[in-house]
Write a protein that holds these residues in place. Structure first.
Motif, PDB file in Angstrom:
ATOM      1  N   THR A 226      31.760  15.772 -62.483  1.00  0.00           N
ATOM      2  CA  THR A 226      31.684  15.304 -63.861  1.00  0.00           C
ATOM      3  C   THR A 226      30.372  14.564 -64.131  1.00  0.00           C
ATOM      4  O   THR A 226      29.967  14.408 -65.275  1.00  0.00           O
ATOM      5  CB  THR A 226      32.866  14.366 -64.182  1.00  0.00           C
ATOM      6  OG1 THR A 226      32.993  13.414 -63.127  1.00  0.00           O
ATOM      7  CG2 THR A 226      34.162  15.150 -64.294  1.00  0.00           C
ATOM      8  N   LEU A 227      29.720  14.114 -63.054  1.00  0.00           N
ATOM      9  CA  LEU A 227      28.433  13.448 -63.210  1.00  0.00           C
ATOM     10  C   LEU A 227      27.311  14.484 -63.189  1.00  0.00           C
ATOM     11  O   LEU A 227      27.387  15.467 -62.471  1.00  0.00           O
ATOM     12  CB  LEU A 227      28.211  12.445 -62.074  1.00  0.00           C
ATOM     13  CG  LEU A 227      29.178  11.261 -61.993  1.00  0.00           C
ATOM     14  CD1 LEU A 227      28.876  10.420 -60.766  1.00  0.00           C
ATOM     15  CD2 LEU A 227      29.100  10.406 -63.235  1.00  0.00           C
ATOM     16  N   ASP A 228      26.273  14.234 -63.975  1.00  0.00           N
ATOM     17  CA  ASP A 228      25.145  15.163 -64.017  1.00  0.00           C
ATOM     18  C   ASP A 228      24.310  15.084 -62.751  1.00  0.00           C
ATOM     19  O   ASP A 228      23.787  16.072 -62.269  1.00  0.00           O
ATOM     20  CB  ASP A 228      24.243  14.861 -65.224  1.00  0.00           C
ATOM     21  CG  ASP A 228      24.904  15.299 -66.521  1.00  0.00           C
ATOM     22  OD1 ASP A 228      25.745  16.214 -66.471  1.00  0.00           O
ATOM     23  OD2 ASP A 228      24.586  14.720 -67.564  1.00  0.00           O
ATOM     24  N   GLU A 229      24.189  13.851 -62.218  1.00  0.00           N
ATOM     25  CA  GLU A 229      23.418  13.685 -60.993  1.00  0.00           C
ATOM     26  C   GLU A 229      24.166  12.793 -60.014  1.00  0.00           C
ATOM     27  O   GLU A 229      25.073  12.051 -60.408  1.00  0.00           O
ATOM     28  CB  GLU A 229      22.027  13.131 -61.304  1.00  0.00           C
ATOM     29  CG  GLU A 229      22.057  11.947 -62.226  1.00  0.00           C
ATOM     30  CD  GLU A 229      20.648  11.505 -62.624  1.00  0.00           C
ATOM     31  OE1 GLU A 229      20.526  10.408 -63.182  1.00  0.00           O
ATOM     32  OE2 GLU A 229      19.682  12.244 -62.354  1.00  0.00           O
ATOM     33  N   CYS A 230      23.758  12.855 -58.777  1.00  0.00           N
ATOM     34  CA  CYS A 230      24.411  12.120 -57.706  1.00  0.00           C
ATOM     35  C   CYS A 230      24.371  10.618 -57.981  1.00  0.00           C
ATOM     36  O   CYS A 230      23.323  10.064 -58.280  1.00  0.00           O
ATOM     37  CB  CYS A 230      23.699  12.437 -56.404  1.00  0.00           C
ATOM     38  SG  CYS A 230      24.258  11.465 -55.025  1.00  0.00           S
ATOM     39  N   ASP A 231      25.535   9.953 -57.845  1.00  0.00           N
ATOM     40  CA  ASP A 231      25.560   8.514 -58.117  1.00  0.00           C
ATOM     41  C   ASP A 231      25.118   7.704 -56.905  1.00  0.00           C
ATOM     42  O   ASP A 231      25.028   6.490 -56.963  1.00  0.00           O
ATOM     43  CB  ASP A 231      26.943   8.078 -58.600  1.00  0.00           C
ATOM     44  CG  ASP A 231      28.047   8.430 -57.627  1.00  0.00           C
ATOM     45  OD1 ASP A 231      27.802   9.255 -56.722  1.00  0.00           O
ATOM     46  OD2 ASP A 231      29.144   7.898 -57.763  1.00  0.00           O
ATOM     47  N   HIS A 232      24.865   8.384 -55.763  1.00  0.00           N
ATOM     48  CA  HIS A 232      24.413   7.662 -54.567  1.00  0.00           C
ATOM     49  C   HIS A 232      22.900   7.526 -54.539  1.00  0.00           C
ATOM     50  O   HIS A 232      22.365   6.511 -54.117  1.00  0.00           O
ATOM     51  CB  HIS A 232      24.868   8.377 -53.301  1.00  0.00           C
ATOM     52  CG  HIS A 232      26.356   8.506 -53.199  1.00  0.00           C
ATOM     53  ND1 HIS A 232      27.184   7.432 -52.983  1.00  0.00           N
ATOM     54  CD2 HIS A 232      27.160   9.594 -53.320  1.00  0.00           C
ATOM     55  CE1 HIS A 232      28.437   7.865 -52.957  1.00  0.00           C
ATOM     56  NE2 HIS A 232      28.451   9.150 -53.162  1.00  0.00           N
ATOM     57  N   CYS A 233      22.200   8.582 -54.962  1.00  0.00           N
ATOM     58  CA  CYS A 233      20.752   8.591 -54.742  1.00  0.00           C
ATOM     59  C   CYS A 233      19.937   8.801 -56.007  1.00  0.00           C
ATOM     60  O   CYS A 233      18.707   8.776 -55.947  1.00  0.00           O
ATOM     61  CB  CYS A 233      20.384   9.654 -53.710  1.00  0.00           C
ATOM     62  SG  CYS A 233      20.623  11.327 -54.294  1.00  0.00           S
ATOM     63  N   SER A 234      20.576   9.008 -57.150  1.00  0.00           N
ATOM     64  CA  SER A 234      19.801   9.283 -58.370  1.00  0.00           C
ATOM     65  C   SER A 234      18.945   8.089 -58.773  1.00  0.00           C
ATOM     66  O   SER A 234      17.931   8.244 -59.447  1.00  0.00           O
ATOM     67  CB  SER A 234      20.743   9.669 -59.514  1.00  0.00           C
ATOM     68  OG  SER A 234      21.625   8.600 -59.791  1.00  0.00           O
ATOM     69  N   GLN A 235      19.332   6.875 -58.331  1.00  0.00           N
ATOM     70  CA  GLN A 235      18.580   5.662 -58.663  1.00  0.00           C
ATOM     71  C   GLN A 235      17.452   5.411 -57.665  1.00  0.00           C
ATOM     72  O   GLN A 235      16.636   4.519 -57.864  1.00  0.00           O
ATOM     73  CB  GLN A 235      19.503   4.437 -58.660  1.00  0.00           C
ATOM     74  CG  GLN A 235      20.781   4.605 -59.447  1.00  0.00           C
ATOM     75  CD  GLN A 235      20.541   4.670 -60.943  1.00  0.00           C
ATOM     76  OE1 GLN A 235      19.658   3.997 -61.444  1.00  0.00           O
ATOM     77  NE2 GLN A 235      21.301   5.491 -61.638  1.00  0.00           N
ATOM     78  N   LEU A 236      17.434   6.159 -56.576  1.00  0.00           N
ATOM     79  CA  LEU A 236      16.504   5.867 -55.485  1.00  0.00           C
ATOM     80  C   LEU A 236      15.275   6.764 -55.544  1.00  0.00           C
ATOM     81  O   LEU A 236      15.385   7.939 -55.875  1.00  0.00           O
ATOM     82  CB  LEU A 236      17.200   6.076 -54.134  1.00  0.00           C
ATOM     83  CG  LEU A 236      18.521   5.325 -53.901  1.00  0.00           C
ATOM     84  CD1 LEU A 236      19.096   5.706 -52.553  1.00  0.00           C
ATOM     85  CD2 LEU A 236      18.327   3.828 -53.989  1.00  0.00           C
ATOM     86  N   ASN A 237      14.121   6.184 -55.185  1.00  0.00           N
ATOM     87  CA  ASN A 237      12.948   7.037 -55.006  1.00  0.00           C
ATOM     88  C   ASN A 237      12.935   7.558 -53.567  1.00  0.00           C
ATOM     89  O   ASN A 237      13.819   7.242 -52.779  1.00  0.00           O
ATOM     90  CB  ASN A 237      11.648   6.287 -55.359  1.00  0.00           C
ATOM     91  CG  ASN A 237      11.414   5.081 -54.448  1.00  0.00           C
ATOM     92  OD1 ASN A 237      11.744   5.113 -53.274  1.00  0.00           O
ATOM     93  ND2 ASN A 237      10.856   4.030 -55.008  1.00  0.00           N
ATOM     94  N   ASP A 238      11.921   8.348 -53.207  1.00  0.00           N
ATOM     95  CA  ASP A 238      11.964   9.048 -51.922  1.00  0.00           C
ATOM     96  C   ASP A 238      12.000   8.110 -50.723  1.00  0.00           C
ATOM     97  O   ASP A 238      12.718   8.359 -49.758  1.00  0.00           O
ATOM     98  CB  ASP A 238      10.766  10.003 -51.806  1.00  0.00           C
ATOM     99  CG  ASP A 238      10.985  11.246 -52.665  1.00  0.00           C
ATOM    100  OD1 ASP A 238      12.145  11.492 -53.063  1.00  0.00           O
ATOM    101  OD2 ASP A 238      10.005  11.953 -52.932  1.00  0.00           O
TER     102      ASP A 238
END
Ligand SMILES: [Zn+2]
Length: 81
Positions: free
Chosen positions: A29-41
Motif C-alpha cells: 500500500t506504500l509507494d516506497e519502502c518505509d525502511h530506507c526511503s528516508q535514507l541516502n546511500d
C-alpha cells in the motif's frame, strides 16, 4: 491449525513486497519502502550493516542459550547422583 483459520490469517495480513534497496519487506500500500526511503546511500549502507549485526547477534545469543541449557542439564544430572 484448521484451514479456515489459516485462510483468515492470510486475509488479515497486509500484502508485502520486498525492497530492492534494503531487502526488507514493506506493505504494498506504500509507494516506497518505509525502511530506507528516508535514507541516502551512505545511511543505507550503515543501516544494512546494523541489520547484519543484529542477525549475527541473535545467532550468538542462541549459542549461549544452548550452552546454558546444556550446563543446566548437567547440573540436574549431577544432583541425581
Ligand atoms: Zn527499503
Amino acid at each position: 491449525m484448521s484451514v479456515g483459520m489459516s485462510l483468515a490469517m492470510k486475509a488479515k495480513q497486509p500484502k508485502q513486497k520486498r525492497c530492492d534497496r534494503c531487502d526488507l519487506y514493506y506493505p504494498v500500500t506504500l509507494d516506497e519502502c518505509d525502511h530506507c526511503s528516508q535514507l541516502n546511500d551512505s545511511q543505507l549502507a550503515e543501516f544494512k550493516a546494523q541489520h547484519q549485526e543484529t542477525l549475527q547477534g541473535n545467532s550468538t545469543f542462541g549459542k549461549y542459550l544452548l550452552f546454558g541449557s546444556v550446563i543446566i542439564g548437567l547440573l540436574l544430572l549431577l544432583s541425581f547422583l
